[in-house]
Design an enzyme around this catalytic site. Structure first.
Site, mmCIF file in Angstrom:
data_model
loop_
_atom_site.group_PDB
_atom_site.id
_atom_site.type_symbol
_atom_site.label_atom_id
_atom_site.label_comp_id
_atom_site.label_asym_id
_atom_site.label_seq_id
_atom_site.Cartn_x
_atom_site.Cartn_y
_atom_site.Cartn_z
ATOM 1 N N ASP A 343 0.852 -1.194 0.000
ATOM 2 C CA ASP A 343 0.000 0.000 0.000
ATOM 3 C C ASP A 343 0.887 1.244 0.000
ATOM 4 O OD1 ASP A 343 0.896 -0.582 2.600
ATOM 5 O OD2 ASP A 343 -0.744 0.502 3.530
ATOM 6 N N HIS A 670 1.583 -9.180 -3.059
ATOM 7 C CA HIS A 670 0.584 -8.103 -3.118
ATOM 8 C C HIS A 670 1.284 -6.742 -3.063
ATOM 9 C CE1 HIS A 670 -3.310 -6.167 -2.207
ATOM 10 N NE2 HIS A 670 -2.620 -5.408 -1.370
ATOM 11 N N ASP A 718 0.651 -17.784 -3.496
ATOM 12 C CA ASP A 718 1.442 -16.765 -4.195
ATOM 13 C C ASP A 718 0.592 -16.065 -5.247
ATOM 14 O OD1 ASP A 718 3.538 -15.179 -5.040
ATOM 15 O OD2 ASP A 718 4.276 -16.683 -6.461
ATOM 16 N N GLU A 727 1.810 -10.424 1.113
ATOM 17 C CA GLU A 727 2.220 -9.046 0.878
ATOM 18 C C GLU A 727 3.742 -8.958 1.015
ATOM 19 O OE1 GLU A 727 -0.453 -6.287 2.641
ATOM 20 O OE2 GLU A 727 0.624 -4.515 1.916
#
Ligand code: 9MR
Length: 747
Positions: A343, A670, A718, A727
């Site tokens: 993020d 991620h 994965d 992540e």
């Protein structure tokens, strides 16, 4: 994760007179079609399209002319609303689709039709001009009468044409059990064993009595042989396993394999070279996580990108950030730092533990008997700062330290000296999204005691490590650390709100006794002052057992304090006892490692793997490594070195969790910008990126759709959608950097 949507036009408005299509494709007694008019026999009835898309039925399919020049997948879409989903029911989501010209990606999803647009299932296939049929099975994580099926087709610079047909969401189908491809049953460290180090492997087998094994070199010649040791049922995986110890072999080279029970392991090296590379790659990871600066492609080929969050549209920027409404009435320049993970948030508590572990990697190299600080010297990490005569790892850590210092509440304001907990987007953004393309408003969240103490601890630690290179910075850091510690004492119980988790993670922690202990310890080690010494000695944490099964983490910072008190020179009264406490903790991790047939120093209570378990394995190994640094005892060094095997392939999934290391490795972590799985034009994470790893709680819908009921080590996938198991994160890579550096030193 979450996404936003655009204005939608009901296509049915154009076809008001068309007959309502009956639910089609009733495939079996209990299988019920949820999509209406999925074959487009009734024109576009029940379907909508975003205003920038021209959609119409063409040859029995729905075709959409998609404009060029949009940024995000959801900037252009077609879909159907008002679909009912039942929690726990399994659905088959299928459709036929094509794209002209070839190579475009459609994000096909089932999610909530209104804000906050939760995604419950999604796939992003790359389309051909001839078209293909796609079929997926998932289990709904929710009950909803407001579900939608949509096809997001935005994000392309050029216009293209998307066609879809036979859209079906069939409820009541049998769950399709997910079977990971785990390859050969002989599980090894797929990267490298040290020539003089431990060499262990695990065999998955039905056999209950010992079996012969052979170690083969690259030419296929057997160079060692022996017998497996049956270990019974392994709790962490549920498998019947044997272990193999081939540590007596002292040769070196590439392309070895281990053969047992008719199976040949994936190949591996015996040597140190891979660890010398990994010690650098694991730290190089941070440059491409930097916020507030362009990433230079000449330094990281394939990873160059525009600066993120520097007040250039569509970014709203971190240069002049307000607080959340009602929290403060000033604005701060909080540019810089590293993005936390996949993020675009920046969190002081996680920045703190990460900075500590990177600085500690360097400090250990300076202090330990096997340390080689020159391996991280100036010029080793290909940074913009390389050549400035400062060790590169200190340059990298300073990028975050400067950000942490900016998060401190200025003098004259309420709560002056404390640190804001975090800065991030007002709402969650979708994937993929380059940092420079994030259009969300950024906000400062309230100061917390935990964040303040993270700042105090790391700034104090920085004061001693940067003094030889930049005394002015060292002094500034120490002064900020003192101010922060004083502010935390004055406001000892200001906690982060666990519900403040929209647009970023909460990182809440209501027990800050360990953060106080850690900050006091670092202040003491850098100043030797009585006030901090007294705080350390009288803290209940000082004599507590701080080496529990789950290891240390952003929320559990007592161990970092204890490790530093044990290894950084000081005149602390009772320092021998502190050192003994580390060795006692290491003894327990060693016992765990010996009891684990997969050989890792991690056995969480009830076999519940935690979020980011891979870094907890590594952080427990850090305690073993520190016990070796303290005692010189070979068993601790071997335990620490052996722990790496698990992360690099000796595990139930037979995969290395480090991108680019090992024959089969995690590479779809991620991330909004290493989102190759969603956009072929973007890269995978750089070599040396650690995946979070098995997480028994599988909080994300993708993992839930594949892994519900998983046992320990199997709670991992994965896939870029699996933000709770896969992540990438700054704190996790710091544990990898710390251990890679230690193992490289043992060559
Ligand atoms: O690593 C964090 C983990 O310990 C927490 O249980 C989890 C939920 O709060 O959050 C993890 O941290 C994530 C953070 O909240 C947002 N950025 C990505 C982090 C890694 O997944």
């Amino acid at each position: 994760m979450k996404r936003r949507s655009t204005a939608l036009l009901p296509l049915a408005a154009l076809l008001a007179a068309a007959a309502t299509a009956l639910p089609a494709q009733q495939a079996g007694a209990d299988e019920v079609e949820q999509v209406r008019n999925g074959t487009f026999d009734a024109g576009t009835q029940h379907w909508w399209a975003s205003g920038n898309v021209t959609a119409a039925v063409d040859g029995g399919r729905l075709c959409a002319d998609v404009p060029g020049g949009t940024t995000n997948r959801w900037d252009a879409s077609v879909g159907q609303n008002d679909i009912t989903l039942t929690k726990g029911e399994t659905y088959r989501f299928s459709f036929a689709a094509s794209g002209v010209p070839a190579g475009h990606v459609v994000r096909a999803l089932v999610g909530l039709q209104t804000a906050p647009y939760d995604t419950w299932y999604e796939e992003s296939p790359q389309l051909s001009t001839d078209g293909s049929t796609y079929s997926y099975t998932f289990t709904s994580p929710v009950d909803s009468a407001q579900a939608q099926v949509s096809f997001q087709v935005g994000g392309s610079a050029d216009p293209w044409r998307f066609c879809v047909d036979d859209v079906s969401l069939l409820g009541g189908v049998a769950p399709a059990p997910y079977e990971p491809d785990t390859g050969p049953r002989v599980r090894v460290n797929q990267v490298a064993y040290l020539p003089a180090g431990p060499k262990n492997a695990t065999l998955v087998t039905d056999a209950t009595t010992r079996l012969p094994w052979q170690l083969k070199n690259a030419r296929g010649t057997t160079v060692a042989r022996g017998w497996t040791v049956p270990r019974g049922t392994d709790v962490s995986s549920g498998q019947n396993v044997h272990s193999v110890d081939f540590g007596a072999y002292r040769g070196s080279g590439q392309g070895f394999t281990l053969v047992a029970d008719g199976e040949t392991s994936r190949p591996f090296d015996i040597g140190t070279a891979a660890y010398e590379k990994l010690r650098l790659d694991a730290v190089k990871y941070y440059y491409t996580q930097r916020s507030g600066t362009p990433i230079r492609d000449d330094l990281r080929p394939g990873y160059g990108r525009a600066a993120g969050h520097v007040d250039v549209a569509p970014n709203q920027g971190d240069g002049n950030v307000p607080c959340q409404p009602g929290v403060c009435d000033y604005r701060l320049d909080v540019t810089g730092g590293w993005y936390d993970a996949g993020d675009h948030g920046k969190y002081v508590v996680n920045g703190g533990i990460t900075t500590w572990e990177l600085l500690s990697t360097y400090e250990r190299e300076k202090l330990a008997r096997t340390g080689q600080a020159d391996k991280l010297r100036d010029g080793t990490l290909a940074l913009p700062e390389s050549g400035n005569k400062v060790p590169d790892i200190l340059d990298e850590a300073r990028w975050e330290l400067e950000f942490l210092l900016k998060m401190q509440v200025p003098a004259g304001q309420p709560l002056a000296g404390m640190a804001h907990h975090k800065v991030h987007d007002e709402q969650w953004t979708g994937l993929p999204l380059l940092p420079s393309a994030d259009p969300q408003k950024r906000e400062l969240h309230p100061p917390t005691t935990a964040a303040t103490l993270n700042l105090a601890a790391t700034a104090a630690q920085a004061a001693r490590l940067y003094r030889p290179y930049d005394p002015a910075f060292a002094a500034r850091a120490l002064s900020a650390a003192r101010t922060a510690f004083t502010a935390a004492l004055a406001h000892p119980d200001v906690y982060a709100d666990p519900n403040d988790a929209t647009g970023g993670g909460a990182y809440n922690d209501n027990d800050v006794r360990d953060e106080f202990y850690w900050a006091a310890a670092e202040l003491y080690l850098s100043t030797g002052e009585k006030q901090y010494e007294t705080y350390v000695l009288t803290s209940p944490v000082h004599t507590a057992d701080v080496f529990g099964p789950t290891g240390f983490d952003w929320a559990r910072t007592a161990a970092p304090a204890r490790l530093d008190l044990a290894t950084v020179p000081s005149r602390l009264p009772g320092r021998d006892k502190v050192r003994q406490s580390v060795v006692r903790g290491a003894d327990r991790y060693l016992a765990t490692l010996k009891a684990q047939p997969y050989g890792m120093p991690y056995a969480p209570d009830n076999n519940l793997y935690d979020w980011g378990s891979n870094h907890q394995v590594l952080n427990n190994a850090v305690v073993l490594a520190t016990a070796y640094d303290i005692t010189g005892g070979a068993k601790y060094r071997d335990g620490a070195v052996q722990s790496m095997d698990y992360v690099l392939g000796r595990n139930a999934l037979n995969m290395s969790y480090v991108t680019g290391y090992g024959e089969v490795s995690s590479h779809n972590q991620h991330s909004r910008w290493y989102a190759h799985e969603l956009d072929p034009a973007l890269p995978n994470p750089p070599a040396g990126t650690l995946a979070g790893g098995p997480n028994s709680s599988i909080q994300d819908p993708y993992a839930q759709s594949k892994l519900t009921g998983c046992t320990g080590q199997f709670c991992y996938i994965d896939d870029i959608q699996s933000w709770s198991t896969n992540e990438t994160a700054i704190n996790w890579n710091a544990a990898l950097a710390r251990m890679a550096s230690f193992v490289a030193d043992q060559g």
